[in-house]
Design an enzyme around this catalytic site. Structure first.
Site, PDB file in Angstrom:
ATOM      1  N   GLY A  37     -13.011   8.024   4.501  1.00  0.00           N
ATOM      2  CA  GLY A  37     -13.048   6.561   4.532  1.00  0.00           C
ATOM      3  C   GLY A  37     -14.377   5.951   4.917  1.00  0.00           C
ATOM      4  N   HIS A  53      10.801 -20.109 -16.402  1.00  0.00           N
ATOM      5  CA  HIS A  53      10.489 -21.446 -15.903  1.00  0.00           C
ATOM      6  C   HIS A  53      11.439 -21.791 -14.774  1.00  0.00           C
ATOM      7  CE1 HIS A  53       9.394 -25.671 -15.874  1.00  0.00           C
ATOM      8  NE2 HIS A  53      10.687 -25.962 -15.860  1.00  0.00           N
TER       9      HIS A  53
HETATM   10  P1  FAD Z   1      -9.539   5.276   5.364  1.00  0.00           P
HETATM   11  O1  FAD Z   1      -8.359   4.423   5.246  1.00  0.00           O
HETATM   12  O2  FAD Z   1     -10.730   4.729   6.078  1.00  0.00           O
HETATM   13  O3  FAD Z   1      -9.052   6.595   6.122  1.00  0.00           O
HETATM   14  C1  FAD Z   1      -9.923   7.609   6.490  1.00  0.00           C
HETATM   15  C2  FAD Z   1      -9.291   8.393   7.628  1.00  0.00           C
HETATM   16  O4  FAD Z   1     -10.059   9.574   7.839  1.00  0.00           O
HETATM   17  C3  FAD Z   1      -9.275   7.669   8.954  1.00  0.00           C
HETATM   18  O5  FAD Z   1      -7.975   7.664   9.496  1.00  0.00           O
HETATM   19  C4  FAD Z   1     -10.235   8.470   9.835  1.00  0.00           C
HETATM   20  O6  FAD Z   1      -9.835   8.494  11.205  1.00  0.00           O
HETATM   21  C5  FAD Z   1     -10.099   9.838   9.218  1.00  0.00           C
HETATM   22  N1  FAD Z   1     -11.255  10.719   9.474  1.00  0.00           N
HETATM   23  C6  FAD Z   1     -12.563  10.452   9.281  1.00  0.00           C
HETATM   24  N2  FAD Z   1     -13.309  11.536   9.559  1.00  0.00           N
HETATM   25  C7  FAD Z   1     -12.448  12.499   9.971  1.00  0.00           C
HETATM   26  C8  FAD Z   1     -12.603  13.837  10.395  1.00  0.00           C
HETATM   27  N3  FAD Z   1     -13.795  14.429  10.456  1.00  0.00           N
HETATM   28  N4  FAD Z   1     -11.506  14.551  10.720  1.00  0.00           N
HETATM   29  C9  FAD Z   1     -10.267  13.975  10.662  1.00  0.00           C
HETATM   30  N5  FAD Z   1     -10.075  12.708  10.262  1.00  0.00           N
HETATM   31  C10 FAD Z   1     -11.139  11.986   9.913  1.00  0.00           C
HETATM   32  N6  FAD Z   1      -8.058  -2.760   0.883  1.00  0.00           N
HETATM   33  C11 FAD Z   1      -7.146  -3.222   0.013  1.00  0.00           C
HETATM   34  O7  FAD Z   1      -6.986  -2.653  -1.069  1.00  0.00           O
HETATM   35  N7  FAD Z   1      -6.381  -4.316   0.295  1.00  0.00           N
HETATM   36  C12 FAD Z   1      -6.518  -4.991   1.461  1.00  0.00           C
HETATM   37  O8  FAD Z   1      -5.813  -5.972   1.692  1.00  0.00           O
HETATM   38  C13 FAD Z   1      -7.465  -4.533   2.390  1.00  0.00           C
HETATM   39  N8  FAD Z   1      -7.631  -5.170   3.566  1.00  0.00           N
HETATM   40  C14 FAD Z   1      -8.530  -4.684   4.464  1.00  0.00           C
HETATM   41  C15 FAD Z   1      -8.705  -5.375   5.656  1.00  0.00           C
HETATM   42  C16 FAD Z   1      -9.611  -4.924   6.595  1.00  0.00           C
HETATM   43  C17 FAD Z   1      -9.782  -5.686   7.898  1.00  0.00           C
HETATM   44  C18 FAD Z   1     -10.354  -3.745   6.334  1.00  0.00           C
HETATM   45  C19 FAD Z   1     -11.330  -3.216   7.359  1.00  0.00           C
HETATM   46  C20 FAD Z   1     -10.210  -3.067   5.147  1.00  0.00           C
HETATM   47  C21 FAD Z   1      -9.302  -3.530   4.193  1.00  0.00           C
HETATM   48  N9  FAD Z   1      -9.133  -2.899   2.969  1.00  0.00           N
HETATM   49  C22 FAD Z   1      -8.225  -3.393   2.073  1.00  0.00           C
HETATM   50  C23 FAD Z   1      -9.908  -1.709   2.599  1.00  0.00           C
HETATM   51  C24 FAD Z   1      -9.049  -0.444   2.827  1.00  0.00           C
HETATM   52  O9  FAD Z   1      -8.630  -0.390   4.157  1.00  0.00           O
HETATM   53  C25 FAD Z   1      -9.840   0.794   2.457  1.00  0.00           C
HETATM   54  O10 FAD Z   1     -10.357   0.672   1.154  1.00  0.00           O
HETATM   55  C26 FAD Z   1      -8.970   2.035   2.532  1.00  0.00           C
HETATM   56  O11 FAD Z   1      -8.414   2.197   3.806  1.00  0.00           O
HETATM   57  C27 FAD Z   1      -9.754   3.278   2.141  1.00  0.00           C
HETATM   58  O12 FAD Z   1      -8.917   4.389   2.217  1.00  0.00           O
HETATM   59  P2  FAD Z   1      -9.480   5.855   2.506  1.00  0.00           P
HETATM   60  O13 FAD Z   1      -8.294   6.747   2.450  1.00  0.00           O
HETATM   61  O14 FAD Z   1     -10.621   6.126   1.625  1.00  0.00           O
HETATM   62  O15 FAD Z   1     -10.068   5.810   3.985  1.00  0.00           O
END
Ligand code: FAD
Ligand code: NAD
Length: 467
Positions: free
Chosen positions: A145, A445
């Site tokens: 992420g 509608h």
């Molecule tokens: P993430 O959700 O960031 O998850 C990554 C995970 O990996 C985390 O839990 C982290 O702790 C874990 N991690 C990292 N490194 C390690 C490691 N070395 N070992 C173990 N664990 C690790 N997107 C939308 O589509 N709609 C929305 O309405 C929306 N609203 C948002 C609102 C806010 C305030 C924010 C900040 C973001 C929002 N987003 C939204 C964006 C969305 O949250 C991200 O695009 C999404 O979470 C990305 O998913 P991901 O699985 O790539 O990573």
């Protein structure tokens, strides 16, 4: 050492969805998460908590501003931030527990701890108690992420100079909040506190807010939010933000390059997010990053190490939960020997302000820049019977089609519930529909969806019916 077919580092929407799909396809699957709750940014400090607070603050706003006209008299209505945050926490907890339930149901083995590479098939997992264990995996998916970005001079101290994470947990409603960045986070969280009574000022580097979206949407949203009390400082550069104890002071350069001071009780830094890659020991596995700090992947989301893949916010592309999820499914199916397909042009984007903004495909400017001959149909929300009935009359639906073939190339909407309405456009574009196709579909509608049909009628020979 326990062995797996696939191990996924990170349990956000990319990682946990990849885990479910891998398990469905018969792979022995491990999911590693450093925090005690699953779900990543999206469930813990992103999509879900922000929408919970947006919904609560919208109810409050309606009670104060709209109930009377609907014939509902109330006594004095006041916000209870503590309860709003507590409800939000409960929603988050239920949703995260739901992910744990899904992992157990699909027989995914979950590990709590920081995952890092020992080599390209071995992962070390360091628990919060300091103890480490190692697992082997044939394939590994990096789904770690992103985290909030900031630029020099605006480093968050997490007290008064805050990121979205702290903004989701404030103890008081700010009298005034300055938001740096007129993007999605700034406008959504600005809306939460604006509706609760904070004065919101947005400092934006670009000439428009939501600068990557269609300009019509940006202009309309600016107009609507200004009416709600937002103040915008566009084309302003932040030089410095200082915590002065009970307030923050910003030094910014205005359009004429003059120094201006702004003051507020909180400053929310919302200038984008950056990929999270720290502590993963990429060098031990030989995984390469690109110049933006993202994990470098090819069209198959494969890194330069053939058995290691990466998905979601940590790779190129939109930082959206649904994009991460689709990439998770894509890699799982690829590992199972299938030939999945993912069309990034059809990933919709939504801003959950009120009214909402939603889009899919290309903007008018992008198509003009690419030299495509286009025609545009639009329809104002206020001309819909449904909108008058609900008193939600602000907004417009815009359909852009190829001038010669009539194929729909982009759909942009601002209005009530367009976050859901955009799916009609996504389905239409998935099947390469023409504007005429949409115009000829019978729409119920009275609904907001009639606006989509009317915009399509407008795009095909200016034949909208209700204007
Ligand atoms: P993430 O959700 O960031 O998850 C990554 C995970 O990996 C985390 O839990 C982290 O702790 C874990 N991690 C990292 N490194 C390690 C490691 N070395 N070992 C173990 N664990 C690790 N997107 C939308 O589509 N709609 C929305 O309405 C929306 N609203 C948002 C609102 C806010 C305030 C924010 C900040 C973001 C929002 N987003 C939204 C964006 C969305 O949250 C991200 O695009 C999404 O979470 C990305 O998913 P991901 O699985 O790539 O990573
Ligand atoms: P963003 O990219 O949406 O907006 C950042 C804004 O900050 C842009 O308008 C940019 O021009 C401006 N900016 C950049 N540097 C600046 C500077 N120095 N001074 C002033 N303004 C500056 O980023 P975000 O709002 O922080 O959100 C991060 C990510 O999270 C986004 O990629 C978004 O997709 C995702 N997100 C999505 C949703 C949603 O889907 N509804 C909600 C929240 C977050």
């Amino acid at each position: 050492m326990e062995s797996f077919d696939v191990a996924i580092i990170g349990s956000g929407p990319g990682g946990y969805v990849a885990a479910i799909r891998c398990a469905q396809l018969g792979m022995k699957t491990a999911l590693i998460e450093k925090y005690s709750t699953l779900g990543g940014t999206c469930l813990n400090v992103g999509c879900i908590p922000s929408k919970a607070l947006l919904d609560s603050s919208e109810h409050f706003h309606n009670a104060v501003h709209n109930f009377k006209e609907h014939g509902i008299d109330t006594g004095k209505v006041s916000p209870n931030l503590k309860q709003m945050i507590a409800r939000k926490d409960e929603v988050v907890s239920q949703t995260c527990n739901g992910v744990k339930f899904l992992m157990d149901k699909n027989k995914v083995t979950t590990f709590e701890g920081l995952g890092s590479f020992v080599d390209s098939t071995t992962i070390d997992i360091k628990g919060n108690d300091g103890k480490s264990q190692q697992i082997k995996s044939k394939n590994i998916i990096i789904a770690t992420g992103s985290k909030p970005n900031f630029f020099p001079g605006m480093e968050p101290d997490k007290k008064r100079i805050i990121t979205s994470t702290e903004a989701l947990n404030l103890k008081e409603i700010p009298k005034k909040m300055i938001v740096i960045g007129g993007g999605v986070i700034g406008l959504e969280l600005g809306s939460v506190y604006g509706r609760l009574g904070s004065q919101i000022e947005v400092v934006e580097f670009a000439p428009n807010i939501i600068p990557t979206m269609d300009e019509t949407m940006s202009k309309e949203l600016t107009r609507i939010l200004k009416k709600e009390g937002f103040k915008f400082h566009l084309e302003h550069k932040v030089q410095k933000v200082v915590n002065k104890g009970k307030s923050v002071e910003l030094t910014v350069l205005n359009k004429k390059n003059e120094e201006v001071k702004l003051e507020a009780d909180y400053c929310l830094v919302a200038v984008g997010r950056k990929p999270f890659t720290e502590g993963l020991g990429f060098e031990k596995a030989g995984v390469k990053l690109n110049e933006k700090g993202q994990v470098e992947v090819n069209d198959h989301l494969q890194t330069n190490v053939p058995n290691i893949y990466a998905i979601g916010d940590v790779v190129r592309g939109a930082m959206l939960a649904h994009k991460a999820e689709e990439e998770g499914v894509f890699v799982a199916e690829l590992l199972a020997g299938q030939r999945p397909h993912l069309d990034y042009n059809l990933v919709p984007g939504v801003v959950y302000t009120w009214p909402e903004v939603a889009a899919v495909g290309k903007t008018e400017q992008e198509l003009k820049d690419a030299g495509v001959e286009i025609k545009i149909g639009s329809f104002p929300i206020k001309a819909l019977g449904r909108a008058r009935a609900s008193m939600d009359t602000a907004g417009v639906i815009k359909i852009i089609a190829d001038k010669n073939t009539d194929e729909v190339l982009g759909v942009h909407m601002i209005g009530p519930r367009v976050a859901d309405l955009i799916m009609e456009a996504v389905v239409a574009m998935e099947y390469r529909a023409s504007a005429e196709d949409i115009a000829r579909i019978c729409h119920p509608h009275p609904t907001y969806s009639e606006g989509v049909k009317e915009a399509a009628l407008d795009a095909t020979g200016k034949r909208a019916l209700h204007i």
